[in-house]
Design a protein around this motif. Structure first.
Motif, mmCIF file in Angstrom:
data_model
loop_
_atom_site.group_PDB
_atom_site.id
_atom_site.type_symbol
_atom_site.label_atom_id
_atom_site.label_comp_id
_atom_site.label_asym_id
_atom_site.label_seq_id
_atom_site.Cartn_x
_atom_site.Cartn_y
_atom_site.Cartn_z
ATOM 1 N N ARG A 156 0.705 6.688 -6.750
ATOM 2 C CA ARG A 156 -0.535 7.387 -7.089
ATOM 3 C C ARG A 156 -0.374 8.891 -6.910
ATOM 4 O O ARG A 156 -0.758 9.688 -7.775
ATOM 5 N N GLU B 20 0.434 3.971 -2.875
ATOM 6 C CA GLU B 20 0.009 5.324 -2.530
ATOM 7 C C GLU B 20 1.034 6.360 -2.974
ATOM 8 O O GLU B 20 0.677 7.447 -3.460
ATOM 9 N N ASP C 119 -16.267 0.416 -1.467
ATOM 10 C CA ASP C 119 -14.909 0.476 -0.933
ATOM 11 C C ASP C 119 -13.949 0.413 -2.112
ATOM 12 O O ASP C 119 -14.363 0.161 -3.254
ATOM 13 N N PHE C 120 -12.674 0.656 -1.846
ATOM 14 C CA PHE C 120 -11.673 0.653 -2.915
ATOM 15 C C PHE C 120 -10.413 -0.056 -2.429
ATOM 16 O O PHE C 120 -9.989 0.113 -1.281
ATOM 17 N N ASP C 121 -9.852 -0.862 -3.315
ATOM 18 C CA ASP C 121 -8.616 -1.589 -3.015
ATOM 19 C C ASP C 121 -7.420 -0.699 -3.343
ATOM 20 O O ASP C 121 -7.071 -0.507 -4.499
ATOM 21 N N ARG C 122 -6.795 -0.158 -2.307
ATOM 22 C CA ARG C 122 -5.725 0.827 -2.502
ATOM 23 C C ARG C 122 -4.413 0.225 -3.000
ATOM 24 O O ARG C 122 -3.478 0.949 -3.325
ATOM 25 N N THR C 123 -4.337 -1.110 -3.073
ATOM 26 C CA THR C 123 -3.134 -1.704 -3.666
ATOM 27 C C THR C 123 -3.163 -1.596 -5.190
ATOM 28 O O THR C 123 -2.135 -1.796 -5.842
ATOM 29 N N SER D 218 -8.494 6.483 -6.511
ATOM 30 C CA SER D 218 -8.406 5.740 -5.253
ATOM 31 C C SER D 218 -9.744 5.812 -4.523
ATOM 32 O O SER D 218 -10.796 5.941 -5.153
ATOM 33 N N ASN D 219 -9.685 5.797 -3.188
ATOM 34 C CA ASN D 219 -10.931 5.706 -2.427
ATOM 35 C C ASN D 219 -11.728 6.999 -2.378
ATOM 36 O O ASN D 219 -12.763 7.057 -1.728
ATOM 37 N N ILE E 150 0.829 -1.207 0.000
ATOM 38 C CA ILE E 150 0.000 0.000 0.000
ATOM 39 C C ILE E 150 0.866 1.260 0.000
ATOM 40 O O ILE E 150 0.570 2.233 -0.707
#
Length: 480
Positions: A293, A290, A317-321, A306-307, A286
């Motif tokens: 990103r 991040e 929800d969002f998968d931040r990976t 992202s989220n 992550i």
């Protein structure tokens, strides 16, 4: 259970040390029969490529070390049972659908499913009831499923046997899985989760909810994608209300009886590694994602989302990976950026569609490689950016399902140019791979929008497949 153990790996190591003389398959005999292959893969690898035998158990009827390894995996993932799959998550998805639905029975699903799910409909004869996912027109992607739309589909189809959920999608979008499970179970429907891209949900901190924790009945998990096992190895997880003896029989319909011990052992070791080190592994993942990103968004023109997309509805929800990057504002299709990254910069990302690219980030990546990706994207924008007016704004076309996929696929068909096929019923698939979501599936009516999309995707360099015609210029349509 003791997650320090890796029973299948330990048994295979003992087998190698026992110096058994082999008069069985495989015929390379530990690599001695194929020197070039041994030089390429290594003697240790070839000696581990063995056949089923009593000390090493049998995947089709596990009673010892494979059984124990699967029990350890079930415990690690919070499942009641677990099956090792060596035919990829495709086989796991097909086993879920075929276990839940017989010929003529309905299954609710979003249309942006992987082709394996629709292939399961061709094999089983089940009837899909498609729930349109939301669409983000800025990003050009399908989202998750709205609870309102699911309720409507259940009310209109109370006889449906199951609901299939993509969680997360290829882009990292998650639906409200816990509420979907509660809703489906209250109507006596099973919940099947295509969790191909969500292995890390079981082990990382502050991740979207996993299928098993949400109470889903079955989940297919691509351990090889983000879990560290070898390509083609996967898990099928089952909840306590599933007849796993029946599921094992269903798996046996499509899974090989010559299971690769390289793949099986990789699942055993990957589970052990995630159980012991998963929190650290995905914390690093992550952080890398991040950072990438943030820096990519500073470049301008790109949008690494992202989220901030979360709306508690079709993006719950969002998968931040996931490092999903929209490219429309630099006037290039995602597939064009994908090609330039690979051909000019030596960078291979997971896929490019018409609007986005996806870079899969794991703890195996290094900061210097992240910097190289960021620099390459800056250069691509500087050298190739143009007016975005000609870029399509979607990757999802609402289907017009005329007949069951199985009926259309096995019907009498004729071939014709795709450009002339408007109004016909498709007898085969057209899809871009990756991500493997069909643009057109058997039983669906062909429209001008679909023809235009296929033409545009081909012009931009998308890797289209699924038709008998390898050039994807002609298509088989249902006669009559």
């Amino acid at each position: 259970m003791n997650q320090d153990k890796a029973p299948l790996y330990e048994a295979l190591e003992k087998h190698r040390s026992d110096r058994i003389v082999h008069f069985d398959v495989p015929g390379h005999k530990g690599g001695r029969g194929n020197k070039e292959l041994t030089d390429f893969l290594g003697e240790k690898c070839l000696k581990a490529d063995v056949n089923s035998m009593k000390p090493l158990d049998n995947l089709s009827h596990p009673e010892s070390v494979i059984k124990e390894a699967q029990q350890l995996a079930a415990n690690a993932f919070g499942a009641h049972n677990c099956f090792f799959i060596v035919n990829g998550t495709t086989a796991a998805v097909q086993a879920m659908v075929m276990s839940a639905c017989m010929e003529g029975e309905k299954i609710l699903m979003p249309r942006n499913v992987h082709i394996s799910a629709i292939n399961a409909l061709v094999l089983s004869g089940a009837i899909p009831v498609y729930i349109d996912p939301g669409i983000d027109n800025r990003l050009g992607i399908a989202l998750g499923m709205s609870i309102t739309d699911i309720k409507k589909a259940i009310e209109e189809n109370p006889d449906a046997k199951a609901i299939l959920v993509n969680n997360p999608t290829y882009y990292g979008i998650c639906s409200n899985l816990k509420e979907i499970v509660e809703l489906a179970h209250s109507h006596r429907m099973l919940v099947l989760v295509d969790e191909a891209h969500g292995t890390h949900f079981y082990f990382g901190d502050n991740m979207p909810v996993s299928a098993m924790k949400a109470g889903a009945d079955m989940a297919s998990v691509s351990m090889h994608k983000t879990g560290g096992s070898l390509t083609q190895s996967s898990l099928l997880l089952c909840g306590e209300n599933i007849n796993c003896d029946y599921v094992r029989q269903i798996i046996g319909l499509t899974q090989t009886t010559s299971a690769s011990y390289l793949l099986l052992t990789s699942l055993d070791l990957a589970r052990k590694n995630l159980s012991l080190n998963g929190r650290e592994i995905f914390s690093k993942t992550i952080k890398l994602a991040e950072y990438a990103r943030k820096e990519i968004n500073i470049l301008g023109g790109y949008y690494a989302f992202s989220n901030e997309l979360v709306n508690n509805d079709n993006v719950y929800d969002f998968d931040r990976t996931k490092l999903s990057i929209n490219t429309r504002q630099i006037g290039l299709a995602g597939i064009e950026v994908y090609d330039i990254l690979r051909d000019d910069y030596g960078i291979q990302v997971e896929f490019g569609d018409l609007c986005n690219i996806l870079a899969v980030i794991t703890a195996g990546d290094r900061a210097m490689e992240i910097e190289r990706l960021i620099s390459a994207l800056y250069e691509i924008k500087r050298l190739y950016a143009k007016d975005p007016v000609d870029i399509l704004n979607h990757n999802y076309i609402k289907p017009d399902l005329v007949c069951r996929p199985q009926k259309a696929f096995f019907s009498k068909k004729k071939i014709m140019p795709i450009k002339d096929s408007k109004g016909k019923i498709s007898g085969e698939f057209v899809m871009a791979y990756p991500p493997g979501i069909p643009i057109l599936a058997p039983g669906e009516r062909i429209t001008d929008e679909i023809i235009d999309y296929i033409t545009f995707a081909k012009d931009k360099g998308s890797n289209l497949m699924g038709t008998q015609d390898m050039k994807v210029e002609n298509i088989l349509v249902v006669e009559g």
